[in-house]
Scaffold this active site. Structure first.
Site, PDB file in Angstrom:
ATOM      1  N   LYS A 106      47.285  39.060  16.790  1.00 58.08           N
ATOM      2  CA  LYS A 106      47.010  38.907  18.228  1.00 58.08           C
ATOM      3  C   LYS A 106      48.283  38.449  18.908  1.00 58.08           C
ATOM      4  O   LYS A 106      49.168  37.860  18.269  1.00 58.08           O
ATOM      5  CB  LYS A 106      45.918  37.853  18.454  1.00 58.08           C
ATOM      6  CG  LYS A 106      45.177  38.030  19.764  1.00 58.08           C
ATOM      7  CD  LYS A 106      44.049  39.041  19.645  1.00 58.08           C
ATOM      8  CE  LYS A 106      43.285  39.218  20.929  1.00 58.08           C
ATOM      9  NZ  LYS A 106      42.045  39.980  20.730  1.00 58.08           N
TER      10      LYS A 106
HETATM   11  P1  NAD Z   1      39.561  41.471  31.153  1.00 54.61           P
HETATM   12  O1  NAD Z   1      40.826  40.817  31.524  1.00 54.61           O
HETATM   13  O2  NAD Z   1      39.413  42.914  31.420  1.00 54.61           O
HETATM   14  O3  NAD Z   1      38.341  40.704  31.844  1.00 54.61           O
HETATM   15  C1  NAD Z   1      38.164  39.318  31.733  1.00 54.61           C
HETATM   16  C2  NAD Z   1      37.056  38.903  32.686  1.00 54.61           C
HETATM   17  O4  NAD Z   1      36.815  37.503  32.536  1.00 54.61           O
HETATM   18  C3  NAD Z   1      37.410  39.111  34.158  1.00 54.61           C
HETATM   19  O5  NAD Z   1      36.255  39.508  34.872  1.00 54.61           O
HETATM   20  C4  NAD Z   1      37.850  37.720  34.617  1.00 54.61           C
HETATM   21  O6  NAD Z   1      37.695  37.503  36.006  1.00 54.61           O
HETATM   22  C5  NAD Z   1      36.899  36.872  33.797  1.00 54.61           C
HETATM   23  N1  NAD Z   1      37.397  35.508  33.635  1.00 54.61           N
HETATM   24  C6  NAD Z   1      38.669  35.093  33.404  1.00 54.61           C
HETATM   25  N2  NAD Z   1      38.717  33.762  33.365  1.00 54.61           N
HETATM   26  C7  NAD Z   1      37.458  33.326  33.562  1.00 54.61           C
HETATM   27  C8  NAD Z   1      36.846  32.053  33.645  1.00 54.61           C
HETATM   28  N3  NAD Z   1      37.577  30.938  33.502  1.00 54.61           N
HETATM   29  N4  NAD Z   1      35.500  31.983  33.840  1.00 54.61           N
HETATM   30  C9  NAD Z   1      34.783  33.108  33.990  1.00 54.61           C
HETATM   31  N5  NAD Z   1      35.281  34.347  33.929  1.00 54.61           N
HETATM   32  C10 NAD Z   1      36.602  34.448  33.726  1.00 54.61           C
HETATM   33  O7  NAD Z   1      39.328  41.144  29.583  1.00 54.61           O
HETATM   34  P2  NAD Z   1      38.423  41.944  28.553  1.00 54.61           P
HETATM   35  O8  NAD Z   1      39.298  42.901  27.847  1.00 54.61           O
HETATM   36  O9  NAD Z   1      37.169  42.398  29.210  1.00 54.61           O
HETATM   37  O10 NAD Z   1      38.078  40.792  27.496  1.00 54.61           O
HETATM   38  C11 NAD Z   1      36.967  39.904  27.674  1.00 54.61           C
HETATM   39  C12 NAD Z   1      36.624  39.258  26.335  1.00 54.61           C
HETATM   40  O11 NAD Z   1      36.319  40.273  25.370  1.00 54.61           O
HETATM   41  C13 NAD Z   1      37.764  38.441  25.699  1.00 54.61           C
HETATM   42  O12 NAD Z   1      37.196  37.384  24.947  1.00 54.61           O
HETATM   43  C14 NAD Z   1      38.411  39.441  24.753  1.00 54.61           C
HETATM   44  O13 NAD Z   1      39.140  38.823  23.720  1.00 54.61           O
HETATM   45  C15 NAD Z   1      37.169  40.145  24.241  1.00 54.61           C
HETATM   46  N6  NAD Z   1      37.397  41.467  23.657  1.00 54.61           N
HETATM   47  C16 NAD Z   1      38.031  42.451  24.349  1.00 54.61           C
HETATM   48  C17 NAD Z   1      38.202  43.703  23.783  1.00 54.61           C
HETATM   49  C18 NAD Z   1      38.809  44.865  24.521  1.00 54.61           C
HETATM   50  O14 NAD Z   1      38.769  45.975  24.001  1.00 54.61           O
HETATM   51  N7  NAD Z   1      39.343  44.687  25.711  1.00 54.61           N
HETATM   52  C19 NAD Z   1      37.730  43.933  22.472  1.00 54.61           C
HETATM   53  C20 NAD Z   1      37.073  42.915  21.807  1.00 54.61           C
HETATM   54  C21 NAD Z   1      36.903  41.681  22.404  1.00 54.61           C
END
Ligand code: NAD
Length: 420
Positions: A106
């Site tokens: 990561k």
């Molecule tokens: P992203 O940046 O696209 O979205 C993140 C979201 O969380 C946004 O809506 C943001 O406004 C919100 N956010 C940020 N800080 C916040 C807070 N303090 N309180 C509430 N909401 C908050 O990110 P993503 O890619 O959707 O990832 C979200 C989660 O999923 C993370 O834990 C990431 O590690 C996990 N994840 C992502 C992927 C992927 O393919 N992108 C895969 C597996 C897991």
């Protein structure tokens, strides 16, 4: 986040529990406690106003026992070494639970993309990629999008790495734009995997999707696609949130309209959205709503000792990585809340990243239909295996997932033996 919370301790605790049940010795799992490589870099950037600012970034490879390190790049103000270590370790066990030939890695940069221009984000991306270039590569370590990054950032990473190598290297990152060898279906893959998982758990419990209310924290890549697909499956999404706060409507939100609003501008937040009959709620209130399924899809440590007692959902599907702190796990288990763990529930993203990498290496491209079908063919059996082993052990789904994952990683380590 509270000050004492260390997500890496969470990982070590659950790994040790699984190893004990599996009968492994301390020696068998000792090496798993240490990430194989940790790189910290300084990223000087010329800002739009002419000033120079230095950002800090990390790339950590937790394990390469089962294959190259694999895992996303996060751009967020809270990025720190322990968080990236934990995220890298979760990737090791996530790839193992769905049995794809990767280890875990990561990366992250301490920055707030919401306060940066596109030029500044691109400059950070290029210099960060150059700084971690000695560690990454299609056979070593393959980044992907995470919080605060997206396909555009992956495109700039691929370009930077290719410029440094002097030739085009498609397979160095996944989650790229389709024009650069990105996989059809990758941008929706994590949310699609969460949808498959949610449907699987509802089926096991005999709950009709049509009678299922859902609250989703986080409306980024994962949360928004999850909302779209669950809504399409007939579930009632009553609450969603992002960093600006949440919205709630008992009769169900108009998800297509919300997604349309958010997609019109990268910086659009829910605080600017209006719909008849909705009320504004905080992120904390969203987590405590009386819904059938709660889907945290934002950051770690959202459900912890402070609020776990007040969680009213029957089922939590962890779309985010590490949203539930380990002390909350015990409280939730005591209350009978079923938690589908992150390493299983959100594995769809890395599975389709794997498909993207396979296509890049072979210079072929699959249709979106093929990708989605292959994804289902991995997610559904992985869910069944975790469900079965959890029932046999009379334990949580998290312990079940780690029983499968830890065994695969330890056995790979044993088969390779300690070098030299
Ligand atoms: P992203 O940046 O696209 O979205 C993140 C979201 O969380 C946004 O809506 C943001 O406004 C919100 N956010 C940020 N800080 C916040 C807070 N303090 N309180 C509430 N909401 C908050 O990110 P993503 O890619 O959707 O990832 C979200 C989660 O999923 C993370 O834990 C990431 O590690 C996990 N994840 C992502 C992927 C992927 O393919 N992108 C895969 C597996 C897991």
């Amino acid at each position: 986040m509270n000050n004492t919370y260390n997500p890496y301790d969470n990982v070590l605790k659950v790994v040790s529990e699984a190893a004990n049940i599996l009968g492994y010795t301390d020696s068998d799992i000792e090496a798993l406690k240490y990430p194989e490589r940790e790189l910290k870099v300084a990223i000087p950037v010329r800002m739009d106003d002419g000033s120079t600012k230095v950002f800090e970034g990390y790339r950590i490879q937790h394990s390469t026992s089962r294959g190259p390190a694999k895992g996303g790049i996060r751009f967020h103000p809270d990025v720190n070494l322990d968080e990236v270590k934990a995220l890298a370790a979760w990737m090791t066990f996530k790839c193992a639970v769905v049995n794809i030939p990767y280890g875990g890695g990561k990366g992250g940069v301490v920055c707030d993309p919401n306060k940066l221009s596109e030029d500044e984000i691109r400059a950070i991306t290029r210099r960060f990629t150059a700084a971690i270039a000695p560690l990454i590569g299609p056979e070593q370590d393959i980044p992907a999008p995470d919080v605060g990054t997206n396909a555009a950032v992956m495109g700039w990473m691929m370009d930077t790495y290719s410029m440094l190598k002097g030739h085009c290297v498609h397979g160095v990152v996944t989650g790229k734009p389709i024009e650069l060898g990105g996989a059809l279906g990758r941008s929706e893959a994590t949310g699609r995997g969460v949808m498959f998982t949610t449907k699987n758990v509802l089926k096991k419990l005999g709950i009709d999707p049509e009678n299922t209310t859902v609250a989703i924290q986080g409306m980024g890549n994962v949360g928004s696609i999850t909302a779209k697909l669950l809504h399409r499956e007939g579930m009632k999404v009553v609450a969603v949130s992002d960093v600006s706060g949440g919205i709630y409507k008992e009769s169900g939100l108009n998800i297509p309209e919300i997604l349309d609003y958010l997609s019109q501008n990268r910086k659009n937040l829910l605080s600017g959205y209006e719909e008849d009959g909705m009320t504004r709620i905080s992120n904390a209130e969203l987590l405590e709503l009386d819904v059938k399924v709660l889907i945290p899809a934002a950051l770690e440590n959202q459900i912890n000792a402070a609020n776990a007692e007040r969680i009213r959902a029957d089922i939590i599907v962890e779309a985010a990585n590490g949203p539930t702190a380990s002390e909350a796990d015990d409280i939730l288990a005591g209350k009978g809340v079923l938690v589908v763990p992150d390493i299983l529930a959100n594995a769809g993203g890395v599975v389709v990243s794997y498909f993207e990498w396979v296509q890049n290496i072979q210079s072929v491209s699959w249709t979106e239909e093929t990708v989605n079908e292959k994804l289902k063919n991995i997610m559904d059996p992985a869910f069944e295996a975790v469900w079965d082993i959890s029932r046999k052990n009379n334990g949580t789904l998290r312990t079940g997932a780690y029983l499968i994952a830890v065994k695969r990683v330890v056995e790979a380590k044993k088969a390779r033996a300690i070098w030299p």
